[in-house]
Design an enzyme around this catalytic site. Structure first.
Site, mmCIF file in Angstrom:
data_model
loop_
_atom_site.group_PDB
_atom_site.id
_atom_site.type_symbol
_atom_site.label_atom_id
_atom_site.label_comp_id
_atom_site.label_asym_id
_atom_site.label_seq_id
_atom_site.Cartn_x
_atom_site.Cartn_y
_atom_site.Cartn_z
ATOM 1 C CG ASP A 315 10.993 28.218 8.768
ATOM 2 O OD1 ASP A 315 10.719 28.359 7.556
ATOM 3 O OD2 ASP A 315 12.106 27.834 9.163
ATOM 4 N NE ARG A 388 8.745 25.342 9.703
ATOM 5 C CZ ARG A 388 9.363 24.699 10.699
ATOM 6 N NH1 ARG A 388 8.713 24.420 11.815
ATOM 7 N NH2 ARG A 388 10.623 24.335 10.585
#
Ligand code: S3P
Length: 429
Positions: A315, A388
């Site tokens: 991530d 993100r």
């Protein structure tokens, strides 16, 4: 909503970040399965994790909220109540994939839906093992994409399953189904992925056998009710850690953040790139390690990110790519093809956005090659609805000439409520 960002003055801050997303989801699921009442403290109030609570409530789990934000979950001892209504998992792949493991073992039909992004994400990876265990699953979207319809079975059979992809979501899905199945369920993973499910099962009193990459549970062991404190999310801290690491002389301290060894690959990479960094663990014991990270910024140099390291930083790759663009020399990211099936195609979007900001980037099928050190200039960039991406490029904007605008930035609420306010505080902007 748009986020407007300008070059940051010196970054110096002492902060906390919201609760860990992966750990929050798991705490809610295990509390819901348990045989009593569990208090979950510092549970992430991001859209994804609130979505998991909403789905659990639809399935008959009573969840109350205390005045300090603690959630009190009254476990249903492994038995959910059927609902005719769709179970909307929003943007959250973790909700859909982990819930599917639990729903596969319920003697009723359920239908899981998601937003546009989740409706493009592959589900075969959970359908296959759950099918082998005895549930019937089908998708109603394109290919193996949601909506996901599950005909559960109260007589699932444990399996031995080798994961075709290194995915903690799939591993967790199968282990959760295994708790409610007959006999032993074993998952073999190709490389280590985040082990929050295993740790939390143990914390909730469920025996877990771990031999290298083989993880097993026995059916019939339900979690015992326990209270749980969710640590700060290292993946959220990552944005500030990279910002500080890339600014010579900057200094940031992040407190009460999760330091699970399967999640802190970012720290090793920033060290390799030249940042000065210290981590200090404060609490061990069952559950999750929690501590403090301090970073002092430096002129970063490029590095190679690939192989077994990837699941550990999956991530953080968008913000690490930003670090690569700010570093001198070449940063190569490989073995990261999974990024193409996240909330957006993160390899394509990162390559596009860095190029728009003036960086030199080559996109490969499984990664990126970034020739760092070119000055970045502000640009108008879409988040593609991916939290993100929005946050990684807000950080890039702190190092760019002129204004950087992140469009459709509401999505930061998925994992980081309060991101924009914290950005303003940290950069005095
Ligand atoms: C997660 C695992 C990772 C990660 C996601 C959360 C989890 O996905 O990208 O944000 O909570 O298990 P995969 O396991 O599919 O790689």
């Amino acid at each position: 909503m748009e986020i407007r960002v300008y070059r940051a003055p010196r970054i110096e801050a002492d902060i906390r970040v919201p609760g860990d997303k992966s750990i929050s989801h798991r705490s809610a699921l295990l509390a819901a399965l348990s045989d009593g009442t569990c208090r979950l403290r510092n549970y992430l109030r991001g859209e994804d994790c609130l979505g998991t609570l909403r789905v659990l409530r639809q399935l008959g789990v009573v969840i109350e909220e205390e005045s300090d934000g603690t959630f009190m979950v009254h476990g249903c001892a492994g038995r959910f109540v059927a609902t005719e209504a769709d179970l909307d998992c929003g943007n959250s792949g973790t909700t859909m994939r982990l819930m599917s493991g639990l729903l596969a073992a319920q003697p009723f039909h359920s239908r899981l839906t998601g937003d546009d992004s989740l409706s493009r994400r592959p589900m075969r990876r959970v359908m296959e093992p759950l099918g082998l265990m005895g549930a019937k699953l089908r998708t109603e979207g394109h290919g193996d994409c949601p909506p996901l319809v599950i005909e559960g079975s109260a007589s699932l059979q444990g399996i031995e399953y080798r994961l075709p992809v290194a995915s903690a979501q799939v591993k967790s899905c199968v282990l959760l189904a295994g708790l409610l199945a007959r006999g032993k369920t074993t998952v073999m993973q190709p490389v280590t992925t985040r082990d929050h499910t295993e740790r939390m099962l143990e914390y909730f009193g469920v025996p877990v056998e771990r031999e290298g990459e083989r993880i097993s549970v026995m059916g019939g062991h339900l979690p015992q009710a326990r209270d749980f404190q969710v640590p700060g999310d290292i993946s959220s801290a990552a944005f500030w850690l990279v910002a500080a690491a890339a600014q010579p002389g900057a200094n940031i301290v992040v407190r009460e953040v999760g330091l699970n060894p399967t999640r802190i690959g970012l720290l090793g990479i920033l060290l390799r790139m030249g940042a000065r960094l210290r981590e200090e663990e404060h609490s061990k014991g069952p559950g999750e390690p929690i501590g403090k990270i301090e970073i002092i910024g430096a002129r970063l140099r490029g590095t190679l990110i690939g192989g077994k390291e990837i699941p550990n930083v999956i991530d953080e790759i968008p913000v690490l790519a930003v670090a690569g663009a700010l570093a001198s020399g070449t940063t190569t990211i490989c073995d990261a093809g999974e990024l193409r099936v996240k909330e957006s195609d993160r390899l394509a979007v990162v390559a596009h956005h860095l190029t728009a900001m003036g960086a030199e980037v080559t996109e490969n099928p499984d990664g990126l090659v970034i020739h760092g050190g070119r000055p970045l200039r502000g640009a108008r960039l879409s988040s593609h609805g991916d939290h993100r991406i929005a946050m990684a490029f807000a950080i890039a904007g702190l190092f760019a000439e002129g204004e950087t605008v992140i469009e459709d930035a509401e999505c930061v609420e998925t994992s980081y409520p309060g991101f924009v306010e914290q950005l303003r505080r940290i950069t005095n902007g």
